[in-house]
Design a protein around this motif. Structure first.
Motif, PDB file in Angstrom:
ATOM      1  N   UNK A  15     -20.592 -24.964  80.544  1.00 19.19           N
ATOM      2  CA  UNK A  15     -21.830 -25.640  80.926  1.00 19.19           C
ATOM      3  C   UNK A  15     -22.762 -24.745  81.711  1.00 19.19           C
ATOM      4  N   UNK A  16     -22.209 -23.984  82.649  1.00 21.39           N
ATOM      5  CA  UNK A  16     -23.044 -23.089  83.455  1.00 21.39           C
ATOM      6  C   UNK A  16     -23.664 -21.994  82.590  1.00 21.39           C
ATOM      7  N   UNK A  17     -22.888 -21.432  81.686  1.00 23.55           N
ATOM      8  CA  UNK A  17     -23.428 -20.382  80.800  1.00 23.55           C
ATOM      9  C   UNK A  17     -24.538 -20.929  79.913  1.00 23.55           C
ATOM     10  N   UNK A  18     -24.313 -22.112  79.327  1.00 21.70           N
ATOM     11  CA  UNK A  18     -25.334 -22.703  78.454  1.00 21.70           C
ATOM     12  C   UNK A  18     -26.572 -23.091  79.250  1.00 21.70           C
ATOM     13  N   UNK A  19     -26.380 -23.672  80.429  1.00 20.62           N
ATOM     14  CA  UNK A  19     -27.533 -24.041  81.263  1.00 20.62           C
ATOM     15  C   UNK A  19     -28.320 -22.799  81.653  1.00 20.62           C
ATOM     16  N   UNK A  20     -27.615 -21.726  82.019  1.00 13.69           N
ATOM     17  CA  UNK A  20     -28.305 -20.495  82.397  1.00 13.69           C
ATOM     18  C   UNK A  20     -29.088 -19.923  81.218  1.00 13.69           C
ATOM     19  N   UNK A  21     -28.533 -20.007  80.033  1.00 16.93           N
ATOM     20  CA  UNK A  21     -29.236 -19.548  78.833  1.00 16.93           C
ATOM     21  C   UNK A  21     -30.518 -20.354  78.633  1.00 16.93           C
ATOM     22  N   UNK A  22     -30.419 -21.681  78.815  1.00 10.73           N
ATOM     23  CA  UNK A  22     -31.616 -22.519  78.666  1.00 10.73           C
ATOM     24  C   UNK A  22     -32.635 -22.240  79.756  1.00 10.73           C
ATOM     25  N   UNK A  23     -32.183 -22.017  80.983  1.00 13.27           N
ATOM     26  CA  UNK A  23     -33.109 -21.678  82.066  1.00 13.27           C
ATOM     27  C   UNK A  23     -33.898 -20.425  81.687  1.00 13.27           C
ATOM     28  N   UNK A  24     -33.203 -19.399  81.204  1.00  8.71           N
ATOM     29  CA  UNK A  24     -33.872 -18.148  80.819  1.00  8.71           C
ATOM     30  C   UNK A  24     -34.869 -18.392  79.690  1.00  8.71           C
ATOM     31  N   UNK A  25     -34.484 -19.189  78.708  1.00  6.48           N
ATOM     32  CA  UNK A  25     -35.394 -19.477  77.590  1.00  6.48           C
ATOM     33  C   UNK A  25     -36.596 -20.280  78.059  1.00  6.48           C
ATOM     34  N   UNK A  26     -36.361 -21.325  78.821  1.00  5.21           N
ATOM     35  CA  UNK A  26     -37.456 -22.182  79.280  1.00  5.21           C
ATOM     36  C   UNK A  26     -38.410 -21.436  80.208  1.00  5.21           C
ATOM     37  N   UNK A 143     -23.272 -27.451  88.145  1.00  2.87           N
ATOM     38  CA  UNK A 143     -22.031 -26.954  87.559  1.00  2.87           C
ATOM     39  C   UNK A 143     -21.461 -25.722  88.257  1.00  2.87           C
ATOM     40  N   UNK A 144     -22.247 -25.092  89.095  1.00  4.26           N
ATOM     41  CA  UNK A 144     -21.733 -23.928  89.813  1.00  4.26           C
ATOM     42  C   UNK A 144     -20.680 -24.377  90.820  1.00  4.26           C
ATOM     43  N   UNK A 145     -19.659 -23.572  91.040  1.00  8.40           N
ATOM     44  CA  UNK A 145     -18.657 -23.927  92.046  1.00  8.40           C
ATOM     45  C   UNK A 145     -19.301 -24.083  93.424  1.00  8.40           C
ATOM     46  N   UNK A 146     -18.674 -24.857  94.279  1.00  7.77           N
ATOM     47  CA  UNK A 146     -19.187 -25.078  95.636  1.00  7.77           C
ATOM     48  C   UNK A 146     -19.427 -23.747  96.330  1.00  7.77           C
ATOM     49  N   UNK A 147     -20.580 -23.602  96.962  1.00  7.37           N
ATOM     50  CA  UNK A 147     -20.910 -22.381  97.686  1.00  7.37           C
ATOM     51  C   UNK A 147     -21.595 -21.328  96.833  1.00  7.37           C
ATOM     52  N   UNK A 148     -21.569 -21.478  95.508  1.00  7.50           N
ATOM     53  CA  UNK A 148     -22.233 -20.505  94.625  1.00  7.50           C
ATOM     54  C   UNK A 148     -23.673 -20.952  94.400  1.00  7.50           C
ATOM     55  N   UNK A 149     -24.519 -19.994  94.088  1.00  5.72           N
ATOM     56  CA  UNK A 149     -25.900 -20.333  93.756  1.00  5.72           C
ATOM     57  C   UNK A 149     -26.383 -19.402  92.668  1.00  5.72           C
ATOM     58  N   UNK A 150     -27.344 -19.887  91.910  1.00  6.91           N
ATOM     59  CA  UNK A 150     -27.940 -19.077  90.856  1.00  6.91           C
ATOM     60  C   UNK A 150     -29.161 -18.388  91.449  1.00  6.91           C
ATOM     61  N   UNK A 151     -29.028 -17.126  91.813  1.00 14.52           N
ATOM     62  CA  UNK A 151     -30.137 -16.397  92.408  1.00 14.52           C
ATOM     63  C   UNK A 151     -30.563 -15.274  91.484  1.00 14.52           C
ATOM     64  N   UNK A 152     -31.823 -15.017  91.450  1.00 10.35           N
ATOM     65  CA  UNK A 152     -32.306 -13.925  90.619  1.00 10.35           C
ATOM     66  C   UNK A 152     -31.919 -12.609  91.249  1.00 10.35           C
ATOM     67  N   UNK A 153     -31.608 -11.648  90.417  1.00  9.58           N
ATOM     68  CA  UNK A 153     -31.233 -10.331  90.893  1.00  9.58           C
ATOM     69  C   UNK A 153     -29.739 -10.181  91.107  1.00  9.58           C
ATOM     70  N   UNK A 154     -29.032 -11.289  91.236  1.00  9.87           N
ATOM     71  CA  UNK A 154     -27.575 -11.250  91.415  1.00  9.87           C
ATOM     72  C   UNK A 154     -26.901 -11.317  90.050  1.00  9.87           C
ATOM     73  N   UNK A 155     -25.631 -10.963  89.970  1.00 12.59           N
ATOM     74  CA  UNK A 155     -24.926 -11.137  88.699  1.00 12.59           C
ATOM     75  C   UNK A 155     -25.036 -12.593  88.249  1.00 12.59           C
ATOM     76  N   UNK A 156     -25.207 -12.797  86.975  1.00 13.68           N
ATOM     77  CA  UNK A 156     -25.413 -14.141  86.452  1.00 13.68           C
ATOM     78  C   UNK A 156     -24.096 -14.819  86.128  1.00 13.68           C
ATOM     79  N   UNK A 157     -24.182 -16.120  85.887  1.00 15.01           N
ATOM     80  CA  UNK A 157     -23.024 -16.890  85.441  1.00 15.01           C
ATOM     81  C   UNK A 157     -22.512 -16.299  84.139  1.00 15.01           C
TER      82      UNK A 157
END
Length: 193
Positions: A15-26, A143-157
């Motif tokens: 779910x996180x990988x697919x959501x991240x892919x959609x975020x990048x596309x959108x 969907x990210x584990x507790x304490x994780x965040x999706x930040x730009x510039x960091x390694x992606x999901x």
């Protein structure tokens, strides 16, 4: 599915990988318009998304798409099924359908069939009203584990999944079997070769 729903750890990563892919596309103005269980290929180093633009290819905007070959009715957002232009909320609907399928074996499950991880995410993704659906970024955060965040510039999901995508042994065996069948296929050579 290969015999059973995917385990929660795999569902979270998928779910996180697919959501991240959609975020990048959108973010760049692209709508997938065709996400479905058959458009997601599982591999040991992470999922692959295929079939970009399937809803558009099946019928022009304004033409009802329900029942057209190549489009999975359970994954097609209601507004797209009736001919609406593909938009990001339709992709989020399809994401919910893919996660539901991976967790239960069908695209529109009862809430209680879903594992606890998906009980709040999938029903909101599958809302009939596009305005009631979360954004892909919201699904990613959920969907990210507790304490994780999706930040730009960091390694992606997706980067993390490529290092360790937790597929169950039965799925790895199915991938190996399918790969062996393809490699062993006796394909006809073009005439003149």
């Amino acid at each position: 599915m290969h015999g059973a729903p995917l385990p929660e750890e795999t569902l979270r990563a998928l779910g996180a990988c697919l959501a991240e892919t959609l975020v990048a596309a959108h973010t760049v103005g692209v709508t997938h318009a065709g996400l479905s269980p058959t458009a997601v290929l599982l591999a040991p180093d992470g999922p692959r998304v295929t079939c970009f633009g399937a809803a558009r290819a099946a019928a022009p905007d304004g033409t009802p798409r329900a029942g057209l070959p190549g489009l999975e009715p359970g994954s097609l957002a209601p507004e797209q099924a009736t001919g609406g232009r593909p938009r990001p909320p339709g992709d989020v609907y399809a994401l919910g359908a893919v996660l539901a399928y991976a967790a239960t074996g069908h695209t529109v499950p009862d809430r209680q069939e879903l594992p606890p991880l998906l009980r709040s995410v999938v029903p909101t993704c599958l809302a009939r009203d596009p305005a009631a659906r979360p954004r892909a970024a919201d699904v990613l955060s959920a969907l990210l584990p507790a304490g994780a965040s999706a930040t730009t510039g960091a390694p992606t999901v997706v980067d993390a999944a490529a290092r360790s995508f937790p597929l169950p042994g039965r799925v790895i065996a199915a991938i190996a079997r399918q790969s062996a069948e393809i490699l062993a296929a006796d394909l006809p050579l073009p005439s003149g070769s």
